[in-house]
Scaffold this motif. Structure first.
Motif, PDB file in Angstrom:
ATOM      1  N   MET A  41      53.773  14.383  93.844  1.00  0.00           N
ATOM      2  CA  MET A  41      54.707  15.478  94.121  1.00  0.00           C
ATOM      3  C   MET A  41      54.069  16.438  95.115  1.00  0.00           C
ATOM      4  O   MET A  41      52.845  16.574  95.162  1.00  0.00           O
ATOM      5  CB  MET A  41      55.066  16.239  92.828  1.00  0.00           C
ATOM      6  CG  MET A  41      56.004  15.469  91.916  1.00  0.00           C
ATOM      7  SD  MET A  41      56.405  16.390  90.428  1.00  0.00           S
ATOM      8  CE  MET A  41      57.755  17.426  90.997  1.00  0.00           C
ATOM      9  N   PHE A  42      54.924  17.111  95.887  1.00  0.00           N
ATOM     10  CA  PHE A  42      54.438  18.142  96.800  1.00  0.00           C
ATOM     11  C   PHE A  42      54.282  19.448  96.041  1.00  0.00           C
ATOM     12  O   PHE A  42      55.123  19.788  95.208  1.00  0.00           O
ATOM     13  CB  PHE A  42      55.432  18.364  97.942  1.00  0.00           C
ATOM     14  CG  PHE A  42      55.632  17.157  98.811  1.00  0.00           C
ATOM     15  CD1 PHE A  42      54.569  16.619  99.527  1.00  0.00           C
ATOM     16  CD2 PHE A  42      56.880  16.551  98.924  1.00  0.00           C
ATOM     17  CE1 PHE A  42      54.745  15.500 100.340  1.00  0.00           C
ATOM     18  CE2 PHE A  42      57.063  15.440  99.739  1.00  0.00           C
ATOM     19  CZ  PHE A  42      55.998  14.913 100.442  1.00  0.00           C
ATOM     20  N   LYS A  43      53.221  20.181  96.361  1.00  0.00           N
ATOM     21  CA  LYS A  43      53.056  21.528  95.804  1.00  0.00           C
ATOM     22  C   LYS A  43      53.049  22.541  96.932  1.00  0.00           C
ATOM     23  O   LYS A  43      52.261  22.427  97.857  1.00  0.00           O
ATOM     24  CB  LYS A  43      51.736  21.644  95.021  1.00  0.00           C
ATOM     25  CG  LYS A  43      51.605  22.984  94.330  1.00  0.00           C
ATOM     26  CD  LYS A  43      50.163  23.425  94.145  1.00  0.00           C
ATOM     27  CE  LYS A  43      49.480  23.865  95.388  1.00  0.00           C
ATOM     28  NZ  LYS A  43      49.882  25.173  95.967  1.00  0.00           N
ATOM     29  N   GLY A  84      54.016  26.797  96.671  1.00  0.00           N
ATOM     30  CA  GLY A  84      53.380  27.917  95.962  1.00  0.00           C
ATOM     31  C   GLY A  84      52.902  27.506  94.570  1.00  0.00           C
ATOM     32  O   GLY A  84      51.990  28.111  94.018  1.00  0.00           O
ATOM     33  N   GLY A  85      53.536  26.509  94.005  1.00  0.00           N
ATOM     34  CA  GLY A  85      53.152  26.004  92.675  1.00  0.00           C
ATOM     35  C   GLY A  85      53.753  26.778  91.513  1.00  0.00           C
ATOM     36  O   GLY A  85      53.492  26.448  90.356  1.00  0.00           O
ATOM     37  N   VAL A  86      54.581  27.781  91.797  1.00  0.00           N
ATOM     38  CA  VAL A  86      55.101  28.644  90.725  1.00  0.00           C
ATOM     39  C   VAL A  86      55.938  27.831  89.733  1.00  0.00           C
ATOM     40  O   VAL A  86      55.751  27.928  88.513  1.00  0.00           O
ATOM     41  CB  VAL A  86      55.948  29.805  91.301  1.00  0.00           C
ATOM     42  CG1 VAL A  86      56.544  30.650  90.184  1.00  0.00           C
ATOM     43  CG2 VAL A  86      55.113  30.662  92.237  1.00  0.00           C
ATOM     44  N   ALA A 137      55.619  32.403  95.967  1.00  0.00           N
ATOM     45  CA  ALA A 137      56.760  31.472  96.024  1.00  0.00           C
ATOM     46  C   ALA A 137      57.230  31.273  97.455  1.00  0.00           C
ATOM     47  O   ALA A 137      57.394  32.234  98.205  1.00  0.00           O
ATOM     48  CB  ALA A 137      57.903  32.024  95.177  1.00  0.00           C
ATOM     49  N   THR A 138      57.483  30.021  97.828  1.00  0.00           N
ATOM     50  CA  THR A 138      57.985  29.720  99.171  1.00  0.00           C
ATOM     51  C   THR A 138      59.486  29.453  99.108  1.00  0.00           C
ATOM     52  O   THR A 138      60.028  29.116  98.046  1.00  0.00           O
ATOM     53  CB  THR A 138      57.300  28.462  99.730  1.00  0.00           C
ATOM     54  OG1 THR A 138      57.697  27.330  98.924  1.00  0.00           O
ATOM     55  CG2 THR A 138      55.778  28.596  99.723  1.00  0.00           C
ATOM     56  N   ILE A 139      60.124  29.552 100.275  1.00  0.00           N
ATOM     57  CA  ILE A 139      61.575  29.318 100.287  1.00  0.00           C
ATOM     58  C   ILE A 139      61.889  27.835 100.024  1.00  0.00           C
ATOM     59  O   ILE A 139      62.860  27.518  99.335  1.00  0.00           O
ATOM     60  CB  ILE A 139      62.220  29.845 101.584  1.00  0.00           C
ATOM     61  CG1 ILE A 139      63.742  29.700 101.501  1.00  0.00           C
ATOM     62  CG2 ILE A 139      61.663  29.196 102.826  1.00  0.00           C
ATOM     63  CD1 ILE A 139      64.505  30.476 102.525  1.00  0.00           C
ATOM     64  N   SER A 143      68.227  28.791  92.072  1.00  0.00           N
ATOM     65  CA  SER A 143      67.762  29.401  93.326  1.00  0.00           C
ATOM     66  C   SER A 143      68.633  30.572  93.765  1.00  0.00           C
ATOM     67  O   SER A 143      69.806  30.408  94.101  1.00  0.00           O
ATOM     68  CB  SER A 143      67.737  28.348  94.446  1.00  0.00           C
ATOM     69  OG  SER A 143      67.517  29.001  95.690  1.00  0.00           O
ATOM     70  N   GLY A 144      68.017  31.755  93.810  1.00  0.00           N
ATOM     71  CA  GLY A 144      68.717  32.932  94.313  1.00  0.00           C
ATOM     72  C   GLY A 144      68.884  32.896  95.826  1.00  0.00           C
ATOM     73  O   GLY A 144      69.864  33.406  96.371  1.00  0.00           O
ATOM     74  N   LEU A 145      67.923  32.279  96.542  1.00  0.00           N
ATOM     75  CA  LEU A 145      68.002  32.217  98.008  1.00  0.00           C
ATOM     76  C   LEU A 145      69.119  31.295  98.465  1.00  0.00           C
ATOM     77  O   LEU A 145      69.712  31.500  99.536  1.00  0.00           O
ATOM     78  CB  LEU A 145      66.664  31.722  98.567  1.00  0.00           C
ATOM     79  CG  LEU A 145      65.616  32.777  98.925  1.00  0.00           C
ATOM     80  CD1 LEU A 145      66.090  33.656 100.067  1.00  0.00           C
ATOM     81  CD2 LEU A 145      65.266  33.640  97.740  1.00  0.00           C
TER      82      LEU A 145
END
Ligand SMILES: Cc1cc2nc3c(=O)[nH]c(=O)nc-3n(C[C@H](O)[C@H](O)[C@H](O)COP(=O)(O)OP(=O)(O)OC[C@H]3O[C@@H](n4cnc5c(N)ncnc54)[C@H](O)[C@@H]3O)c2cc1C
Length: 328
Positions: free
Chosen positions: A24-26, A28-30, A105-107, A159-161
């Motif tokens: 899996m890609f990580k 920010g990892g949150v 956290a990233t978008i 997702s809020g974004l």
């Protein structure tokens, strides 16, 4: 948590070359680390994409706004162009969680995070999302669940974004070892009827490598209603994008979050505002349309009047009209 191998990628090619069927890609990892600690995800290899250059830029050109997937929510919240011209996006970023989480956290990770349904997150419930036969929210504790499209699986998309990005017709660039493709963000998210085990079309070897918001002169607004003023996910949120000619709206984008298993485009409300003068009356009618056809569960019909109120207010705010109908 299972043992796993760690791979640091510094380019997209390196990241894609490191992908295996159980990696899996990580970013920010949150979310990912929560999923691993809760034994919902058990990758054998983590590919750390956090340090890839070129995926962490924001720029604007005649095509629109380009946001790299590794841009953090803080960077979006604080970016002067996004604040001025894509206000709903910076407002949505600024309302996520806490400053510490927004710094990590990233978008890209925000769009691909998994749902917060407590039955899905608990190891005691083998729900449909985990290959089981039952959605425990149907006749369980469903206060925070979906009011639309909730019969197969009643999660709400977390997702809020995604809410303002869908309202603004954003597109994603997705890159795999074999090809690059571009999809509308709205088509990136899928319903439980399409595949109950996942929330989007991403394949395990695919990386989100870009997010584009097409150039627009729409006026936008976002509103998040929490259960209380805290760092938690919303019980209801909404983004509105209005293209205006004077006080008349020529095109409306209205998207509800925490309403359905995907960002829910309120098409009837959008149609209601098309070619309408925006005032208290038209905003109220559109807000009513936004919740038409809702199928609430036993404990969440309270969301309907909340959505009606926040959709009405957010339309008025986007149009720059106060509740009394004068320019704000
Ligand atoms: C207390 C708390 C409150 C929160 N409140 C909110 C809230 O109100 N609104 C909200 O929206 N979120 C909320 N969040 C969630 C948080 O915003 C997300 O967990 C975070 O944005 C995930 O980003 P990340 O970079 O850490 O992703 P990661 O955890 O690294 O990744 C998440 C998923 O995305 C995948 N991924 C990441 N980047 C890419 C990429 N470029 N291409 C393909 N796949 C990728 C990963 O493989 C993983 O499956 C909250 C979290 C906490 C802990």
């Amino acid at each position: 948590m299972n043992r796993f191998e760690w791979v640091d990628a510094t380019s997209v090619n390196q990241a894609l070359a490191a992908v295996t069927s159980d990696s899996m890609f990580k970013a920010g990892g949150v979310d990912l680390l929560d999923l691993m600690k809760d034994d919902i995800a058990g990758p054998k290899r983590l590919v750390n994409i956090r340090n890839i250059q070129g995926l962490n830029e924001i720029r604007e050109d005649e095509q629109g706004l380009h946001i790299g997937p590794l841009i953090t929510l803080t960077q979006i919240e604080e970016h002067p162009i996004i604040q001025k011209k894509y206000t709903a996006i910076s407002d949505a970023a600024g309302r996520v969680a806490t400053p510490q989480i927004r710094n990590m956290a990233t978008i890209g990770g925000n769009l691909a995070q998994r749902p917060r349904c407590w039955y899905f997150r608990s190891e005691d419930f083998q729900c449909r999302k985990k290959g089981g036969k039952h959605c425990f929210a149907q006749d369980g504790e469903n206060d925070y669940h979906a009011i639309f499209d909730n019969r197969t699986c009643a999660i709400v998309h977390p997702s809020g974004l995604a809410v303002p990005l869908v309202a603004l017709n954003a597109r994603l660039e997705i890159t795999s070892p074999k090809a690059k493709r571009e999809v509308r963000l709205e088509e990136f998210f899928i319903s439980p009827e399409q595949d109950v085990m996942r929330e989007n079309i991403l394949q395990p070897d695919e990386l989100i490598t870009g997010i584009t918001v097409p150039a627009t002169d729409a006026r936008t607004a976002y509103y998040k209603q929490g259960e209380k003023e805290s760092f938690d996910w919303p019980i209801a949120d909404v983004a509105v994008a209005l293209t205006m000619q004077g006080s008349r709206c020529t095109k409306a984008g209205i998207v509800l979050g925490a309403a359905a298993p995907y960002p829910y485009r309120a098409k009837a409300a959008e149609a209601q505002l098309s070619n309408a003068v925006i005032n208290e009356d038209t905003a109220r009618k559109a807000a009513r349309q936004a919740v038409a056809g809702a199928t609430p569960l036993a404990n969440n019909s309270y969301k309907i009047p909340i959505f009606e109120a926040i959709v009405r207010r957010t339309i008025l705010r986007a149009a720059g009209v106060s509740a009394e109908g004068v320019a704000a």
